[in-house]
Design an enzyme around this catalytic site. Structure first.
Site, PDB file in Angstrom:
ATOM      1  N   CYS A   3      -4.968   3.003  -3.859  1.00 20.36           N
ATOM      2  CA  CYS A   3      -3.804   3.207  -2.679  1.00 20.36           C
ATOM      3  C   CYS A   3      -2.859   2.580  -3.337  1.00 20.36           C
ATOM      4  CB  CYS A   3      -3.976   3.254  -1.184  1.00 20.36           C
ATOM      5  SG  CYS A   3      -4.950   4.793  -1.265  1.00 20.36           S
ATOM      6  N   ASP A  58       4.064  -4.780   8.120  1.00 18.13           N
ATOM      7  CA  ASP A  58       2.307  -3.809   7.722  1.00 18.13           C
ATOM      8  C   ASP A  58       1.164  -4.774   7.903  1.00 18.13           C
ATOM      9  OD1 ASP A  58       0.196  -2.462   6.702  1.00 18.13           O
ATOM     10  OD2 ASP A  58       0.905  -1.903   4.797  1.00 18.13           O
ATOM     11  N   HIS A 111       0.646  -0.821   0.007  1.00 22.63           N
ATOM     12  CA  HIS A 111      -0.181   0.141   0.170  1.00 22.63           C
ATOM     13  C   HIS A 111       1.030   0.852  -0.146  1.00 22.63           C
ATOM     14  CE1 HIS A 111      -2.563   2.731   1.378  1.00 22.63           C
ATOM     15  NE2 HIS A 111      -3.833   2.344   1.354  1.00 22.63           N
ATOM     16  N   GLN A 137      -4.025  -5.252   7.077  1.00 19.38           N
ATOM     17  CA  GLN A 137      -4.681  -6.073   6.755  1.00 19.38           C
ATOM     18  C   GLN A 137      -4.952  -7.816   7.358  1.00 19.38           C
ATOM     19  OE1 GLN A 137      -7.680  -5.170   4.317  1.00 19.38           O
ATOM     20  NE2 GLN A 137      -6.605  -3.181   3.856  1.00 19.38           N
ATOM     21  N   LYS A 186     -10.009  -1.693  11.166  1.00 21.72           N
ATOM     22  CA  LYS A 186     -10.297  -2.369  10.047  1.00 21.72           C
ATOM     23  C   LYS A 186     -10.221  -3.597  10.519  1.00 21.72           C
ATOM     24  CE  LYS A 186      -7.003  -0.975   6.229  1.00 21.72           C
ATOM     25  NZ  LYS A 186      -7.845  -0.092   5.480  1.00 21.72           N
TER      26      LYS A 186
END
Lengths: 138, 407
Positions: free
Chosen positions: B364, B200, B123, B203, B226
């Protein structure tokens, strides 16, 4: 047809439409009737950036009138382009500059479309107004 | 006994909404998830009963708020299996967490000629901060490409690692393709080369394994919103010795120890990295979201989401002209696609007219779209409250939209 007559016609058409699906359906229909833009005019220079769709405007100034060809890769955006075409094409640059955007509000398109960066409606209008300014200063 | 996943839906009041005259079908969960009533109630309760500035007040409300905030930190630390509670820093979101590391760790430890490795699946939030760091430091920015299946090319990754590699930044799950990246393996390789790794987890933390010590992640960043928690709270986990060695990112109140015109000394972890009044109800809401997630048997939850993803992939594949992007070895919760001759924006807008919320565009991730040679995709993404019916309505909606578009 004058600008106000064109507006009136579009308003009446949109008033008949009950929900978003019908409005989009009608927009797509309008887009399909839009005169074809010559492919050689779809240059990077004529590209108006929306986030999720491409719109091309080739704008000329004749006799202080704004004349343009336009197209989009999105059928819905092409429909919006067709509305912009009906409202502003071959209109005096002065009128284009003065034109308020209440029309889009009246047909219920503004609130829905202007909030989304994807369709580039705001960028389209800004593009036209800039051309109108240039046209008047020539 | 663990809560039945099929009862999850009724815990999310927003899913009862009618949008454009139809019951909402919410399939943009990779952008943000909806919140269960328990999380919403937690926020209301905070503002109704014990709103106060934390860490400083000596009165009851302030003590209650401070306790709830610090209890949330311990809850998060346990959820991601951090060794120490003070290894959990609260931020505004994954983006801020990553920027914190890029500025604090990056400015202190990355030098001219060093190398930073990211992947083509990132991202922008885990790509741009590292590119900017490299520009500031005259360091080299290296990108691991993905193959035709949407899997990272680990051969290239191995070849890029060297004693010059200072840091590797990689997502656990790609927000565009849903690829589950082999981060444990990548971390081991990076450590062998002497580099630290930032994962990261925006997700992944809500969908798959979220054990920072099992992964041996040096930094681990994610957002609350999220994972069923409020918008505006994020987490940065960092190994204690790394966080200790790093200078502050933001400065001001809370993060200092002694302040004088001559010198300033910093507060201890985690406060060194939490300048100013934090978003107190955010972590408290995140704690409630973790409580909610823990009602379920985690393995059953993952199995349910995997089965639903497989169902979605199969049903979408039946739509004529529909192309699903990527075929990674492991995929989670993301269904990226386009339909031949249909602009993604048109499809998204017309699905919305039928009450179906999907995301369209570049998500993104311009480097991914460039590699695929497309302007964007339609992306449907799942959460624990997603159902087979959601998928069926999406597919039915697509068929209906195609009739409108292909006349």
């Amino acid at each position: 047809m004058t600008l106000s007559a064109r507006k009136q016609q579009l308003l009446e058409d949109f008033e008949l439409l009950e929900n978003w699906e019908e409005k989009y359906d009608y927009l797509i229909e309008l887009g399909m009737d839009l005169p074809e833009m010559p492919p050689e005019l779809k240059t990077d220079l004529n590209l108006v950036r929306g986030c999720q769709s491409s719109v091309w405007f080739d704008i000329r100034c004749e006799d202080h009138k704004i004349i343009f060809d336009a197209d989009s890769d999105s059928l819905i955006v092409k429909g919006i382009v067709a509305v912009v075409n009906q409202l502003f094409n071959e209109q005096p640059a002065e009128d284009v500059l003065k034109a308020d955007l209440s029309f889009f509000e009246e047909v219920g398109l503004w609130q829905h479309l202007s909030a989304q960066r994807g369709n580039g409606l705001l960028a389209m209008i800004a593009h036209l107004k800039k051309a109108a300014t240039d046209c008047l200063s020539d | 006994m663990a809560k039945d996943i099929r009862t999850a839906r009724q815990d999310f009041p927003i899913l009862q909404r009618v949008v454009n005259d139809r019951p909402l079908v919410y399939l943009d969960n990779a952008a943000t998830t909806q919140k269960p009533q328990s999380v919403i109630d937690t926020l209301t309760d905070y503002y109704t009963r014990y709103n106060a500035n934390i860490h400083r007040g000596n009165y009851n409300l302030a003590i209650e708020a401070t306790n709830a905030y610090e209890f949330a930190r311990a809850k998060v630390a346990a959820y991601i299996n951090a060794k120490e509670t003070h290894e959990v820093i609260f931020t505004r979101g994954a983006t801020e967490s990553i920027n914190l590391v890029a500025y604090s760790y990056g400015d202190a430890f990355v030098k001219e000629g060093d190398e930073i490795i990211v992947t083509q699946l990132e991202h922008h939030s885990n790509y741009v901060p590292w590119k900017l760091l490299c520009d500031r430091k005259k360091a080299h920015f290296k990108v691991v490409p993905f193959d035709e299946n949407g899997d990272l090319d680990l051969e290239v990754y191995r070849s890029l690692l060297s004693e010059r590699t200072r840091l590797v930044a990689v997502n656990h799950i790609s927000n565009s393709l849903g690829t589950i990246n082999p981060v444990a393996e990548m971390i081991k390789l990076a450590h062998d080369a002497g580099a630290v790794v930032l994962v990261d987890a925006a997700q992944s933390v809500q969908h798959i394994q979220h054990d920072v010590r099992a992964l041996d992640a040096d930094f681990y960043a994610f957002s609350g919103h999220k994972m069923y928690a409020p918008m505006g709270v994020g987490v940065l986990y960092g190994k204690e010795h790394l966080l200790e060695a790093m200078p502050p990112f933001l400065s001001g109140g809370e993060m200092i120890d002694v302040v004088s015109p001559e010198s300033i000394s910093y507060n201890v972890l985690p406060y060194k990295f939490e300048a100013g009044t934090p978003y107190v109800p955010g972590p408290i809401g995140l704690s409630a979201a973790i409580d909610y997630l823990k009602l379920f048997d985690e393995e059953a939850l993952h199995a349910y989401e995997d089965e639903l993803l497989a169902y979605g992939l199969a049903k979408l594949s039946e739509v004529p002209g529909l192309k699903i992007y990527g075929n990674p070895k492991r995929r989670s919760s993301i269904l990226p696609f386009n339909i031949e001759g249909v602009q993604h924006y048109d499809l998204g807008i017309l699905l919305d007219a039928r009450g179906i919320a999907v995301r369209t565009g570049q998500h993104c991730t311009q480097p991914i779209m460039d590699a695929l040679g497309i302007p964007g995709t339609v992306r449907a993404s799942l959460a624990l409250y997603s159902t087979h019916e959601d998928i069926d309505k999406l597919v039915e909606g697509i068929h209906r939209v195609l009739k409108l578009l292909r006349r």
